[in-house]
Write an enzyme that holds these catalytic residues in place. Sequence first.
Site, short mmCIF file in Angstrom:
data_model
loop_
_atom_site.label_atom_id
_atom_site.label_comp_id
_atom_site.label_asym_id
_atom_site.label_seq_id
_atom_site.Cartn_x
_atom_site.Cartn_y
_atom_site.Cartn_z
N SER A 22 -2.68 40.20 36.62
CA SER A 22 -1.09 40.85 36.61
C SER A 22 -0.24 40.03 35.89
O SER A 22 1.15 40.26 35.89
CB SER A 22 -0.72 41.02 38.18
OG SER A 22 -0.77 39.60 38.79
N ASN A 109 0.25 36.14 49.58
CA ASN A 109 0.67 37.31 50.00
C ASN A 109 2.31 37.10 50.57
O ASN A 109 3.29 38.08 50.34
CB ASN A 109 -0.14 37.69 51.38
CG ASN A 109 -1.23 38.16 51.19
OD1 ASN A 109 -1.78 38.17 50.03
ND2 ASN A 109 -2.10 38.41 52.01
N HIS A 155 28.66 77.44 39.32
CA HIS A 155 27.65 78.08 38.93
C HIS A 155 27.75 78.28 37.32
O HIS A 155 27.39 79.21 36.70
CB HIS A 155 27.63 79.53 39.43
CG HIS A 155 27.36 79.54 40.85
ND1 HIS A 155 26.37 79.20 41.66
CD2 HIS A 155 28.42 79.72 41.75
CE1 HIS A 155 26.54 79.32 42.71
NE2 HIS A 155 28.03 79.58 43.07
N SER A 276 21.64 62.90 12.18
CA SER A 276 20.40 63.65 12.07
C SER A 276 19.62 62.86 10.62
O SER A 276 20.46 62.82 9.59
CB SER A 276 20.66 64.99 11.76
OG SER A 276 19.17 65.78 11.13
N LYS A 282 25.58 66.44 11.28
CA LYS A 282 25.30 66.33 12.86
C LYS A 282 25.92 65.08 13.25
O LYS A 282 25.99 63.90 12.75
CB LYS A 282 23.83 66.30 12.96
CG LYS A 282 23.14 67.51 12.78
CD LYS A 282 23.57 68.74 13.75
CE LYS A 282 23.31 68.49 15.01
NZ LYS A 282 22.03 68.75 15.49
N ASN A 284 25.46 63.35 17.30
CA ASN A 284 24.63 63.91 18.29
C ASN A 284 24.99 63.01 19.43
O ASN A 284 25.17 61.74 19.42
CB ASN A 284 23.16 63.71 18.14
CG ASN A 284 22.74 64.76 16.91
OD1 ASN A 284 23.21 66.06 16.82
ND2 ASN A 284 21.46 64.31 16.18
N GLU A 289 22.43 62.17 26.36
CA GLU A 289 21.09 62.79 26.37
C GLU A 289 19.97 61.65 26.91
O GLU A 289 19.23 62.04 27.87
CB GLU A 289 20.65 63.53 25.00
CG GLU A 289 21.30 64.68 24.71
CD GLU A 289 21.02 65.00 23.26
OE1 GLU A 289 21.52 66.31 22.82
OE2 GLU A 289 20.55 64.45 22.56
N GLN A 321 0.00 45.22 44.61
CA GLN A 321 0.28 45.12 43.29
C GLN A 321 1.03 46.12 42.54
O GLN A 321 1.51 45.52 41.55
CB GLN A 321 -0.84 44.57 42.59
CG GLN A 321 -0.82 43.86 41.23
CD GLN A 321 -2.09 43.33 40.76
OE1 GLN A 321 -2.61 42.38 41.18
NE2 GLN A 321 -2.52 43.95 39.52
N LYS A 324 5.08 46.53 41.59
CA LYS A 324 6.30 45.82 40.43
C LYS A 324 6.39 46.51 39.34
O LYS A 324 7.44 46.30 38.63
CB LYS A 324 5.35 44.38 40.36
CG LYS A 324 5.56 43.44 41.34
CD LYS A 324 4.77 42.27 41.28
CE LYS A 324 4.34 41.74 42.64
NZ LYS A 324 3.68 42.65 43.63
#
Length: 475
Positions: A22, A109, A155, A276, A282, A284, A289, A321, A324
């Site tokens: 790990s 531990n 709505h 783009s 464009k 964006n 997003e 483990q 993490k």
Amino acid sequence: MALWGGRFTQGPAESVAILSRSVHFDWVLAPYDIRVNIAHVRGLAQAGILNDDDAQKISIALVALGEEIAAGTFGPIASDEDVHSAIERGLVGKLGDLGGAFRAGRSRNDLVVTDFKLYLIDHMIEIGAALTLLVEEFTTKADEYKDAIAPGFTHLQHAQPINFGHELAKHSQALLRDLSRIRDWLARNSVSPLGAGALAGSALQPHPENSAHELGFSTAHQNSIDAVSDRDFVAEALFIMANIGVHLSRIGEEYTLWSTSEFGWAKLDDAFSTGSSIMPQKKNPDIAELARGKSGRLIGNLTSVLAMLKGLPFAYNRDLQEDKEPTFDSVTTLLTILPALTGMVESTSFDRLRMAEGAVKGHALATEIADFLARQGVPFAHAHEISGKCVQRAESLGKEVHELSDEELLSVDARLGSEIRQTLSAVGGVASRTSLGGTSTQSIIKQIHDLNSRNQLFIEYFDSKRSDFLEMIHI
């Protein structure tokens, strides 16, 4: 140096070693591991397990190792199983056999859960401080647009005219709740697991409360089994981060919509937009997003940890483990999103005229007719019905409800006299909402003052927490 193996006749198979390793992700815990081990060594000296000279030598070596880790001159190697074995290898390299003495009275531990708590405390403070900056920008922007009229939506349909500053301020309110959750998390989880050992407590560290206070915790654990197996603090932190992600996603959705040609409300700054590769025109809203998209990771990380925790018996299990990587990912994700989103909010401008033009569309002033009648003593159910008939009449004439003439309103109900014109407008309707938390400029000024006051308290709180934590972690 392996931390176990005396009763084994051979080492683990290569596949087992790979599965068990790990250190490639838990190395981020190294600074906290150094600090926890120093506190542990002092506890061993206080208990007489280490003499003062040996304890001092080990502590000095740990400090030196911590400096090497910070400088990048010491790090894990292929044979290290985890961050703990890597640090013990470094300590043995400096002190020989004495380097293994600091392990007495503790287990990986209780060590790892203490490291992990300190990591999360550190980073939840950082996330909190970053959130206060976003709240500040939203509140500043709300103040700037506290007199701008805009459509309000339910709505995704036009509902009632609102003050656009009110729309922006709602995000400050939501984020302040997140800040409150972080503050509560910090208080609730200020409990040290160090001294719990593998699960049964320690025969060599009789006073874990001393180490707890040295590490900045309010108290020590009350049950050693719970201390090593508890990951509520992880799940709760992941929920808080996921909930922040949901709030950021909502912000991203709105800014994406507002910046469309169809809305045309928001003008995003070039520095917080992208283009783009094929369409030169464009611009964006990628920041918005990405904030919306990355919320899925935060929700998924919470879900994966809850699923991992749901069936673990007794004390420590190796499944833990898996707590993490999702947590590290959530922390990194949030701390990457927040500065960019804060910059986007600060630099975006809004078209007041375009917003105002749409504020009365969709018969958005129909509620003003019902309220007008209610103020004259007409039961609201009946007033609502009359207002609906006004909408029906307007639609039959191809008009918005506020465009009905005095004669056309009177033809629906004789109580709809010319005095209704005072509120049958976007400005009049918004101005009438003077209730606490309402959308009038008068109410928003009060709200903004409250938002700034509350956020300032959080700014001071997280500054203080950061100062206290840095003083505690300093070695």
